[in-house]
Write an enzyme that holds these catalytic residues in place. Structure first.
Site, PDB file in Angstrom:
ATOM      1  N   HIS A  38       0.777  -1.207   0.027  1.00  0.00           N
ATOM      2  CA  HIS A  38      -0.001  -0.141  -0.213  1.00  0.00           C
ATOM      3  C   HIS A  38       0.728   1.363  -0.147  1.00  0.00           C
ATOM      4  O   HIS A  38       0.242   2.415  -0.193  1.00  0.00           O
ATOM      5  CB  HIS A  38      -1.111   0.190   1.243  1.00  0.00           C
ATOM      6  CG  HIS A  38      -0.567   0.169   2.424  1.00  0.00           C
ATOM      7  ND1 HIS A  38       0.000  -1.092   3.412  1.00  0.00           N
ATOM      8  CD2 HIS A  38       0.027   1.405   3.228  1.00  0.00           C
ATOM      9  CE1 HIS A  38       0.447  -0.289   4.404  1.00  0.00           C
ATOM     10  NE2 HIS A  38       0.469   0.853   4.557  1.00  0.00           N
ATOM     11  N   ASP A  46       0.361  -7.674   1.465  1.00  0.00           N
ATOM     12  CA  ASP A  46       0.666  -6.209   1.384  1.00  0.00           C
ATOM     13  C   ASP A  46       2.121  -6.272   1.591  1.00  0.00           C
ATOM     14  O   ASP A  46       2.709  -5.172   2.477  1.00  0.00           O
ATOM     15  CB  ASP A  46       0.126  -5.717   2.868  1.00  0.00           C
ATOM     16  CG  ASP A  46      -0.025  -4.387   2.823  1.00  0.00           C
ATOM     17  OD1 ASP A  46       0.099  -3.642   1.399  1.00  0.00           O
ATOM     18  OD2 ASP A  46       0.265  -3.736   4.146  1.00  0.00           O
ATOM     19  N   SER A  88       4.756   2.712   8.011  1.00  0.00           N
ATOM     20  CA  SER A  88       4.390   1.732   7.271  1.00  0.00           C
ATOM     21  C   SER A  88       5.492   1.127   6.363  1.00  0.00           C
ATOM     22  O   SER A  88       6.123   1.876   5.471  1.00  0.00           O
ATOM     23  CB  SER A  88       3.167   1.975   6.368  1.00  0.00           C
ATOM     24  OG  SER A  88       2.541   0.743   5.673  1.00  0.00           O
TER      25      SER A  88
END
Length: 489
Positions: A123, A153, A232
């Protein structure tokens, strides 16, 4: 008794008690002799910060800096992904033209090889037209995407650099609940930020969203290390400075840290990165059965007494490894290759470590007796062949925009015309030159880009049959329906 006598009596009792404990065996009085636990994080931090990078994503269209979901949490509001928002902290000196890429996201990544391979979250890079990687020494590189995997992911990037300091991989399976870990990333764009916490839980599933692919892997390491937008794709390391996870999500109603953070364990990261480098796509193995976590209620209903934990089989798929092993409904799987599994997340986490063609051993309980059987894992198509990376060119034709005259003659407002059919999936389906496609899988098409977008969505979704159901007509006006098989034979 007079007050003076009462005082004397109390004093004598106190003296006797002191004398009693003074002469007592020292073993009777239990005191801790364990030295204080050493919580010096400096060594781990020093080993890690140079291996963690800042990743900036750029697009020419305006995007939500927290992803491409229009501000909606793609996981049903349970947790938010960690994009930073550089526009909220600073304003550009001048308005950029719409044709120029503008920074739309900010995340982290981890260097895993000396020649510039970097792992991050899918993402973080999804939808980016340009990626810039900033190292801890402030050197900057353009990055290209080698491959991505939506189910886990994860994404693999490459920069043109040599002599980098890659991180050392640790074993996430040896982590213990309560063990100290460090999170390293770029929250809110503050480079090389280190936070500390403990492992709160292992093999944690956040799977409450009904629209996710059944191939989605959720076996997170849960920690209480503080993470915020920008973390992230960063590193979760143990006190040796070894990578044990890639930070991926937080449990939050606000988008900022609220006490829980989640990381993808290195057992999954290593497998996915290796597959992408070797094959261009992840080799996904399936056991081939649907299961539920065993609880006290189910155990009582099914009269299961031989085990208190495991996953109970609800159904077994045809042409699957489970079918080959002879597994049946109400069997309780308790271990995979000798590793105990108590939840669906743990089962998926263990199976995801292997590829189609690998032999796996399942320990299970049937009629309160324990059995062990082995079988060869298969892929989504029920075989053990290597899955190749999907390429739009495999369709074997071009898709041309319709002229206004063709639209009028056929009485249609949208569509693309098939041109130059050669060997490929389109020809195999029986489609010939000149055929006009009006929709694919229920979606209207009006350009080659529309066809490619639908194709990519089909190839990325492991949970669906890889088929393009095409509706259209030939220049004669006769309508036809075709099914273009995109699955690997």
């Amino acid at each position: 008794m007079k007050k003076s006598n009462l005082f004397v009596a109390s004093f004598l009792v106190a003296i006797c008690a002191a004398s009693l404990f003074a002469n007592e065996d020292p073993a009777f009085i239990r005191t801790s002799s364990t030295p204080a636990f050493e919580t010096d994080f400096t060594v781990a931090a020093e080993k890690t910060v140079n291996a963690v990078v800042c990743i900036k994503s750029f697009t020419t269209r305006q995007q939500n800096p927290y992803g491409n979901s229009g501000g909606m949490d793609p996981f049903g509001g349970m947790f938010d992904f960690f994009f930073g928002n550089p526009q909220s902290r600073q304003q550009p000196r001048q308005q950029q033209r719409s044709s120029e890429p503008v920074q739309s996201g900010l995340g982290s990544g981890v260097i895993i090889s000396e020649d510039g391979y970097i792992v991050t979250n899918n993402h973080v890079v999804d939808g980016a037209e340009k990626l810039e990687v900033l190292l801890n020494d402030n050197s900057s590189y353009d990055a290209r995407i080698i491959g991505t995997d939506e189910a886990t992911d994860l994404a693999l990037l490459k920069i043109d650099a040599k002599g980098l300091a890659p991180i050392v991989f640790g074993d996430a399976e040896t982590l213990k609940v309560g063990e100290w870990v460090l999170a390293v990333g770029n929250p809110f764009g503050f480079n090389s930020t280190v936070t500390a916490g403990i492992v709160s839980a292992k093999a944690r599933s956040l799977g409450s969203s009904s629209h996710k692919s059944p191939m989605t892997i959720e076996s997170f390491i849960q920690t209480d290390a503080a993470l915020n937008p920008g973390n992230s794709g960063g590193a979760l390391v143990n006190l040796k400075g070894e990578l044990v996870g890639i930070n991926s999500a937080i449990y939050s109603n606000t988008g900022s840290y609220a006490g829980f953070s989640f990381a993808i364990p290195t057992t999954i990261v290593k497998k996915v990165m290796t597959d992408i480098r070797q094959y261009g796509t992840v080799q996904r193995a399936l056991l081939g059965c649907s299961v539920a976590d065993l609880d006290a209620k189910i155990a009582k209903e099914k009269k299961i007494t031989a085990t208190k934990s495991g996953v109970i089989i609800a159904s077994v798929s045809d042409r699957s490894t489970a079918k080959e092993m002879g597994l049946q409904e109400d069997d309780v799987i308790t271990a995979v290759n000798g590793v105990d599994v108590a939840t669906h997340a743990q089962l998926v986490g263990q199976v995801s470590k292997y590829r189609p063609g690998d032999t796996i051993t399942i320990t299970y309980v049937r009629d309160n007796k324990t059995y062990t059987k082995s079988g060869v894992l298969r892929n989504q198509q029920g075989n053990t062949t290597i899955t190749k990376k999907g390429d739009f060119s495999e369709l074997g034709c071009a898709f041309m925009k319709l002229s206004d005259e063709t639209r009028r003659n056929l009485g249609i407002s949208t569509g693309v015309q098939v041109q130059g059919v050669k060997s490929g999936a389109v020809k195999d389906a029986g489609i010939k030159d000149g055929f006009v496609i009006t929709d694919i899988n229920g979606s209207t098409v009006n350009s080659s880009d529309d066809v490619e977008r639908i194709y990519n969505a089909i190839m990325k979704n492991d949970g669906e049959d890889k088929v393009m159901f095409i509706t259209g007509l030939y220049p004669t006006g006769k309508k036809y329906y075709y099914a273009v098989n995109l699955a690997e034979e």
